[in-house]
Structure formats: structure tokens, C-alpha cells
Design an enzyme around this catalytic site. Structure first.
Site, mmCIF file in Angstrom:
data_model
loop_
_atom_site.group_PDB
_atom_site.id
_atom_site.type_symbol
_atom_site.label_atom_id
_atom_site.label_comp_id
_atom_site.label_asym_id
_atom_site.label_seq_id
_atom_site.Cartn_x
_atom_site.Cartn_y
_atom_site.Cartn_z
ATOM 1 N N GLY A 11 0.701 -1.569 0.243
ATOM 2 C CA GLY A 11 0.064 0.022 -0.185
ATOM 3 C C GLY A 11 0.830 1.199 -0.126
ATOM 4 N N GLY A 16 7.928 -6.850 -7.071
ATOM 5 C CA GLY A 16 6.526 -7.966 -7.851
ATOM 6 C C GLY A 16 5.912 -7.169 -8.517
ATOM 7 N N GLY A 47 2.729 -5.942 -8.403
ATOM 8 C CA GLY A 47 1.844 -4.506 -8.280
ATOM 9 C C GLY A 47 2.967 -3.501 -7.912
ATOM 10 N N THR A 48 4.483 -3.713 -7.649
ATOM 11 C CA THR A 48 5.290 -2.435 -7.439
ATOM 12 C C THR A 48 5.169 -2.043 -9.267
ATOM 13 O OG1 THR A 48 6.238 -3.301 -5.604
ATOM 14 C CG2 THR A 48 7.387 -1.941 -6.600
ATOM 15 N N THR A 104 10.030 -11.303 -7.061
ATOM 16 C CA THR A 104 8.906 -12.093 -6.693
ATOM 17 C C THR A 104 9.036 -13.593 -6.527
ATOM 18 O OG1 THR A 104 7.654 -12.592 -8.364
ATOM 19 C CG2 THR A 104 8.350 -12.092 -9.483
ATOM 20 N N VAL A 105 9.249 -13.750 -4.686
ATOM 21 C CA VAL A 105 9.754 -15.379 -4.724
ATOM 22 C C VAL A 105 7.633 -16.157 -5.511
ATOM 23 C CG1 VAL A 105 7.717 -15.467 -2.960
ATOM 24 C CG2 VAL A 105 9.674 -17.057 -2.621
ATOM 25 N N ASP A 106 6.949 -15.747 -5.955
ATOM 26 C CA ASP A 106 6.217 -16.327 -6.175
ATOM 27 C C ASP A 106 6.435 -16.806 -7.840
ATOM 28 O OD1 ASP A 106 4.740 -16.227 -4.277
ATOM 29 O OD2 ASP A 106 2.876 -15.374 -4.779
ATOM 30 N N ARG A 108 0.472 -17.058 -4.637
ATOM 31 C CA ARG A 108 -0.916 -16.465 -4.787
ATOM 32 C C ARG A 108 -1.950 -16.883 -5.745
ATOM 33 N NH1 ARG A 108 -1.439 -11.454 -2.321
ATOM 34 N NH2 ARG A 108 0.187 -10.883 -1.703
HETATM 35 N N1 LIG Z 1 -2.068 -1.190 -9.369
HETATM 36 C C1 LIG Z 1 -0.753 -0.217 -9.208
HETATM 37 N N2 LIG Z 1 -0.321 1.237 -9.057
HETATM 38 C C2 LIG Z 1 0.060 1.147 -8.220
HETATM 39 N N3 LIG Z 1 0.883 1.013 -7.270
HETATM 40 C C3 LIG Z 1 0.358 -0.137 -7.190
HETATM 41 C C4 LIG Z 1 -0.170 -1.265 -7.789
HETATM 42 N N4 LIG Z 1 -0.135 -2.797 -7.857
HETATM 43 C C5 LIG Z 1 0.369 -2.400 -5.870
HETATM 44 N N5 LIG Z 1 1.203 -0.907 -6.105
HETATM 45 C C6 LIG Z 1 1.445 -1.000 -5.177
HETATM 46 O O1 LIG Z 1 2.800 -1.427 -5.004
HETATM 47 C C7 LIG Z 1 3.505 -1.107 -3.756
HETATM 48 C C8 LIG Z 1 3.330 -3.724 -3.350
HETATM 49 O O2 LIG Z 1 2.425 -4.209 -4.350
HETATM 50 P P1 LIG Z 1 2.054 -5.518 -3.806
HETATM 51 O O3 LIG Z 1 1.489 -6.360 -4.255
HETATM 52 O O4 LIG Z 1 2.026 -5.378 -2.215
HETATM 53 O O5 LIG Z 1 3.613 -6.301 -3.586
HETATM 54 P P2 LIG Z 1 4.564 -6.802 -5.104
HETATM 55 O O6 LIG Z 1 4.716 -5.679 -5.758
HETATM 56 O O7 LIG Z 1 5.154 -7.928 -4.285
HETATM 57 O O8 LIG Z 1 3.462 -7.840 -5.961
HETATM 58 C C9 LIG Z 1 2.210 -1.101 -2.426
HETATM 59 O O9 LIG Z 1 2.994 -0.216 -2.130
HETATM 60 C C10 LIG Z 1 1.554 -1.164 -3.353
HETATM 61 O O10 LIG Z 1 0.850 0.219 -3.425
HETATM 62 O O1 LIG Z 2 1.592 -11.582 4.141
HETATM 63 P P1 LIG Z 2 2.662 -10.860 2.921
HETATM 64 O O2 LIG Z 2 3.698 -10.213 3.512
HETATM 65 O O3 LIG Z 2 1.083 -10.491 2.411
HETATM 66 O O4 LIG Z 2 2.809 -11.914 2.813
HETATM 67 C C1 LIG Z 2 2.639 -12.705 1.834
HETATM 68 C C2 LIG Z 2 2.159 -12.616 0.259
HETATM 69 O O5 LIG Z 2 3.316 -12.914 -0.446
HETATM 70 C C3 LIG Z 2 4.203 -13.076 -1.473
HETATM 71 O O6 LIG Z 2 4.835 -14.226 -1.076
HETATM 72 C C4 LIG Z 2 4.989 -13.047 -2.948
HETATM 73 O O7 LIG Z 2 3.395 -11.209 -2.625
HETATM 74 P P2 LIG Z 2 4.092 -10.348 -3.476
HETATM 75 O O8 LIG Z 2 5.498 -10.924 -4.164
HETATM 76 O O9 LIG Z 2 2.932 -9.645 -4.440
HETATM 77 O O10 LIG Z 2 4.907 -9.869 -2.565
HETATM 78 C C5 LIG Z 2 2.883 -14.402 -1.634
HETATM 79 O O11 LIG Z 2 3.007 -15.888 -2.205
HETATM 80 C C6 LIG Z 2 2.367 -14.038 -0.713
HETATM 81 O O12 LIG Z 2 0.427 -14.300 -0.843
HETATM 82 MG MG LIG Z 3 2.585 -9.575 -6.454
#
Ligand SMILES: Nc1ncnc2c1ncn2[C@@H]1O[C@H](COP(=O)(O)OP(=O)(O)O)[C@@H](O)[C@H]1O
Ligand SMILES: O=P(O)(O)OC[C@H]1O[C@](O)(COP(=O)(O)O)[C@@H](O)[C@@H]1O
Ligand SMILES: [Mg+2]
Length: 490
Positions: free
Chosen positions: A194, A218, A220-221, A247-249, A294
Site C-alpha cells: 500500500g 513484484g 504490484g510494484t 517475486t518469490v512466486d 498467490r
Molecule cells: N496497480 C497499482 N498501481 C500503483 N501501485 C500499485 C499497484 N499495485 C500495487 N501497487 C503498489 O506496489 C507496492 C507493492 O505491491 P504488492 O502487490 O503489495 O507487492 P508486489 O509488488 O510484491 O506484488 C505497494 O506499495 C502497492 O501499493
Molecule cells: O503476508 P504478506 O507479507 O502479505 O505476504 C504474503 C504474500 O507474499 C507472497 O509471498 C509474495 O507476494 P508478492 O510477491 O506479491 O509480494 C505471496 O506468495 C503471499 O501471498
Molecule cells: Mg504480487
């Protein structure tokens, strides 16, 4: 990787510095270079696309670095590309020498000319999202690489993910400070979900005077990084933005795999081994392991393939059901009869539609907007016990449930992943220094390439259950398809 023998736009001797206008023209030639009609080269955004008066800062300082002796072929140029597809099926009219079409990416690596002067470079590094083995190595290598390769002295760490840009003072980083970070799991910079506020983030980038932004995260980032890049471009800032997929996934597309993935698979294998020992040592023992994933089952799939002790692998990309002909319970009944024990691996996103949940649970999201899953392992364990008590009330039975979730991602990277981290960090530096922006670095067919950020942010890497890897899983486990219309029993 292919190196097409096109004449070079310039033939600079190492260290020679042509007039700036010539350098820029050379660069623009590079940028607009087109190959044979059979190859589509993915164009990469460059600062010069929107900064008309941008001038190169000069030749690459590696020319004068006593530890480097740039020779022919050291610098990457316009004819160095990485092909997306190396295995393809030719149609009858095609030949190997002239297939109909190839998608290619610009190869990563140092360029002869750079667009950032070391004194004026101010770099920011941020880590976002969940943990992944190797994050600290990437940070360390960014710091050491910027410092040693390009002489940059203004390097800052943004604390606690995207929100840190506008809410926490950046910390200054130097090689001494980060020298042993590669041995530590997690991220010393800290991370969060977030907190993405585009205006505040880009304002902070401007206010702090950052002109290179390294974003480790990952899927989202990466989606956030695209927005930052676009806003930076809209404001016409001389700020290079790059994403380093973490991304570990292993759910980020186009690249072969993300750093940390192999380490995670190794750790997962240990959990499977323990589950196997527990199951084997019990009467009618089931070892149940829940692994991360996930929406993709890569860790589960790879750990299953490498351990070979798994009887059934359940991933989000395939459905399964418990009861009835061809269901999981019937399969396990058979396995227990044949072998006396069974090991089940389940990815966290598998079977989510089978688990009863309240309306509130259905709507629950984490701070980044990701759906919060229920624990499929705990649910499965309960269901297995209920089934056994119902069907075999007087027989011994045990389910040993192992959830190694955080153990898998909180460890330091293994040797292979650490090497990957070094390559990816240095490639990211070379790319930004060369004036490229809005790109991601990653291996494609084992060669590091620069890929447009927007492409990576959209591309999802799911397990293809129609390809050979999933076939291998089935040949190891001999598990059924769990397709209701296909009423085959095992
Ligand atoms: N569609 C998006 N637009 C802008 N920022 C996003 C979006 N999706 C996720 N983020 C931001 O990217 C960061 C990481 O996202 P998250 O989904 O938690 O993890 P990951 O990048 O590992 O998938 C967070 O700060 C989130 O608010
Ligand atoms: O408990 P947290 O920190 O939200 O992480 C759980 C999630 O993180 C992950 O390991 C990796 O997710 P992201 O790569 O999107 O951050 C997912 O497999 C799992 O659902
Ligand atoms: Mg992710």
C-alpha cells in the site's frame, strides 16, 4: 542473444570523446535502429524521447577504470539483441535462416556513452511488496556498482516501500555500509504494501533531487513503477526509472524467472522432505505442505519436480475437488492403500473457491489491494480428517501439516540467486546510465535484456498446464486431472 553484424554508427577508440552533437546523433541512430523485417525490436523509452536538449555526459568511465580493460565487444551496442523465442516451430514455407518473425529485446550491459555525470547523479533505491531472497544483495550491488563502476557518491535508500518516498527521510548508502548485506535475508531498507500516492512520490523524487530511481518489487510494484515513469515523463524530468522484478512466486512475465525463486524452491524442498519423513513414519500418514503462490503455482511445481516425493501437487492454475469419482479423496485413498503414506503439496492460491467464506472474508484485501486468502492447508487438513473419520473410523490416520511460508522467503539468497542479483543490479545501472528509462532488466533465455516496464507490468507468468513441465509433474505424481467431466479414476 544475437549479435547482428551491422556496421556501427561510430567507431570510437576507447576513451575518445566525440563532440556532443555527434554523440547524441550516434545515440539516436542506436535508438531508432531497425533490423531485418523478420525481427521486431522492442523499443525502449529513453530520456532523449522527451528531453530535446539532452546531451550525453561523455564516454563510459569504465574506459579509465583500472579494473576494466574494455576491448572490442565489451560495450553493448545497437546490434546486440536478445530473442524472445529460441525454440519455435517453423511453418513449411520457412527455413531456419529465415523464420517468419522474431520478437527481440535490447541486450543489457554497459554502453559506450552515458547520459549522467557521476557528480550530478543522485540515486534512490526502494524495495516494495513481500520479501524475497536476494533483495539485500540487489541493494548492495546497486550501491557498490554505482560507486565503483560509475563513481556515483550520492546514493540513497528509501525506507519502507513506496510510502517512504514522502514520509521518511532517505538514508545515505555507501559500500562500507552495505558490504555484508548479501548475507542477510529480507530487506534492510524495509518494505511495505500500500501507500502508493503518485503525486507525493514524484514530488518527493523532485524535491530530493533524485535523477535515478531503482524500484525493486513484484507485479504490484511494477504497475506502480510504470505510473511513476509516466508521471516523470509528463513532468519532463531528467529522472531515469527502472524496475527490478522481485517475486518469490515467480509470477512476473517475460523474464525467465525472478531472483530468489531458486532459493525458495530449495527451502520448499526441505519442507517437502520433512513432510515425507513424517508421513512415511506413520500409519496412513499424510504429509501436507502449503507453499507460496498467490495466483501461480511455480514454487509448488518446481519443488514437486525436484523432490520427487510428492503424490499430489495442487496449484491455482488447475481446479480440483474433494469428493466423488476422480476427486482428491478417492486418489489419496488409493495411494494410502498402495504405499501407506502420501505427500500433498498445495500452493496457497489453490482451491480458494472450495473453502467456505463469509461475505466479509470474500471482500478482504491487503493494503495493496490483493485478495486475502484463507489457509487452504488448514482447511484441507480438517477436510482430510473428517473424511477419514467418516470412512475409516477405526483405523489409524494422521495428517502432518507444514506451512513453511515465511521460512521460504526470509532466507538469504543461494549462490545462483546471488549471482543473478549482481547481474540484474549492474545491468539496471548500465541501462539508466545510458539514458534508458521506464525499463526492467531480467534474463530472457538466460541473457539479460532491457524490457519496457509497461510490458512487464502487464505480463503474468502463470504455469502453463498444457506444456511439458506440468506433464512431468503428472508423470512423477501420477495424479489425475481432477476435471469433473473427465470421470477417469486413477
Ligand atoms: N496497480 C497499482 N498501481 C500503483 N501501485 C500499485 C499497484 N499495485 C500495487 N501497487 C503498489 O506496489 C507496492 C507493492 O505491491 P504488492 O502487490 O503489495 O507487492 P508486489 O509488488 O510484491 O506484488 C505497494 O506499495 C502497492 O501499493
Ligand atoms: O503476508 P504478506 O507479507 O502479505 O505476504 C504474503 C504474500 O507474499 C507472497 O509471498 C509474495 O507476494 P508478492 O510477491 O506479491 O509480494 C505471496 O506468495 C503471499 O501471498
Ligand atoms: Mg504480487
Amino acid at each position: 542473444m544475437a549479435n547482428l553484424s551491422q556496421p556501427e554508427a561510430t567507431n570510437l577508440a576507447a576513451g575518445q570523446n566525440p563532440p556532443p552533437e555527434q554523440q547524441l546523433q550516434d545515440h539516436l541512430d542506436d535508438h531508432a535502429f531497425s533490423f531485418s523485417p523478420n525481427i521486431t525490436l522492442k523499443k525502449l523509452p529513453h530520456l532523449s524521447d522527451y528531453l530535446q536538449d539532452l546531451q550525453p555526459a561523455g564516454p563510459n568511465p569504465l574506459d579509465h577504470n583500472p579494473f576494466f580493460h574494455p576491448s572490442d565487444g565489451f560495450y553493448v551496442n545497437k546490434s546486440d539483441i536478445v530473442l524472445r523465442q529460441v525454440a519455435c516451430r517453423l511453418s513449411p514455407s520457412e527455413t531456419i535462416a529465415s523464420p517468419s518473425h522474431h520478437l527481440a529485446y535490447i541486450r543489457a550491459g554497459p554502453r559506450k556513452q552515458i547520459f549522467f555525470d557521476h557528480c550530478a547523479t543522485r540515486a534512490a533505491i526502494v524495495t516494495c511488496g513481500g520479501l524475497c531472497p536476494g533483495m539485500n544483495t540487489v541493494i548492495r550491488e546497486l550501491v557498490v556498482g554505482l560507486w565503483d563502476l560509475y563513481g556515483v557518491r550520492q546514493i540513497y535508500g528509501i525506507k519502507a516501500g513506496y510510502r517512504g518516498f514522502y514520509s521518511i527521510h532517505p538514508i545515505e548508502l555507501n559500500p562500507k555500509m552495505v558490504h555484508n548485506w548479501h548475507g542477510r535475508g529480507g530487506t534492510v531498507l524495509e518494505t511495505s504494501r500500500g501507500g502508493f500516492d503518485l503525486t507525493k512520490i514524484v514530488d518527493a523524487i523532485e524535491n530530493h533531487g533524485f535523477n535515478q530511481v531503482y524500484i525493486i518489487g513484484g507485479d504490484g510494484t511494477m504497475r506502480g513503477a510504470v505510473k511513476i515513469f509516466e508521471e516523470v515523463r509528463r513532468r519532463k524530468l531528467k529522472v531515469g526509472v527502472t524496475g527490478i522484478p522481485k517475486t518469490v512466486d515467480n509470477d512476473v512475465g517475460i523474464i525467465d524467472r525472478s531472483f530468489g525463486f531458486q532459493t525458495a524452491v530449495e527451502m520448499a524442498e526441505q519442507a517437502i522432505h520433512a513432510a515425507h519423513v513424517e508421513a512415511e513414519s506413520a500409519v496412513n500418514g499424510i504429509g501436507l505442505v502449503k507453499l507460496m503462490g498467490r495466483s501461480t503455482g511455480h514454487i509448488a511445481l518446481h519443488a514437486t519436480l525436484s523432490s520427487r516425493d510428492v503424490d499430489c501437487c495442487l496449484i491455482p492454475e488447475t481446479e480440483f475437488y474433494l469428493e466423488g469419482k476422480g476427486g482428491l479423496l478417492e486418489f489419496l485413498e488409493q495411494r494410502l492403500k498402495e504405499r501407506g503414506h502420501a505427500v500433498v503439496v498445495v500452493a496457497e492460491g489453490a482451491g480458494q473457491d472450495l473453502i467456505p467464506r463469509t461475505t466479509a472474508q470474500k471482500e478482504e484485501r491487503d493494503e495493496s489491494g490483493n485478495m486475502v486468502f484463507l489457509d487452504v492447508g488448514a482447511w484441507l487438513k480438517t477436510e482430510l480428517k473428517k473424511w477419514w473419520d467418516r470412512e475409516h473410523p477405526h483405523e489409524l490416520f494422521t495428517v502432518k501439516y507444514i506451512d513453511p511460508t515465511y521460512m521460504i522467503r526470509a532466507v538469504p539468497a543461494n549462490a545462483t540467486d546471488n549471482l543473478y542479483c549482481t547481474l540484474v543490479a549492474h545491468s539496471a545501472i548500465h541501462g539508466l546510465m545510458a539514458g534508458y528509462t521506464g525499463f526492467v532488466t531480467g534474463p530472457i533465455n538466460a541473457n539479460h535484456a532491457y524490457i519496457p516496464l509497461a510490458d512487464v507490468a502487464q505480463a503474468k507468468n502463470e504455469v502453463n498446464i498444457k506444456d511439458h513441465k506440468w506433464e512431468w509433474v503428472r508423470s512423477i505424481t501420477n495424479q489425475p486431472d481432477f476435471v469433473k467431466s473427465n470421470q477417469n479414476s486413477v
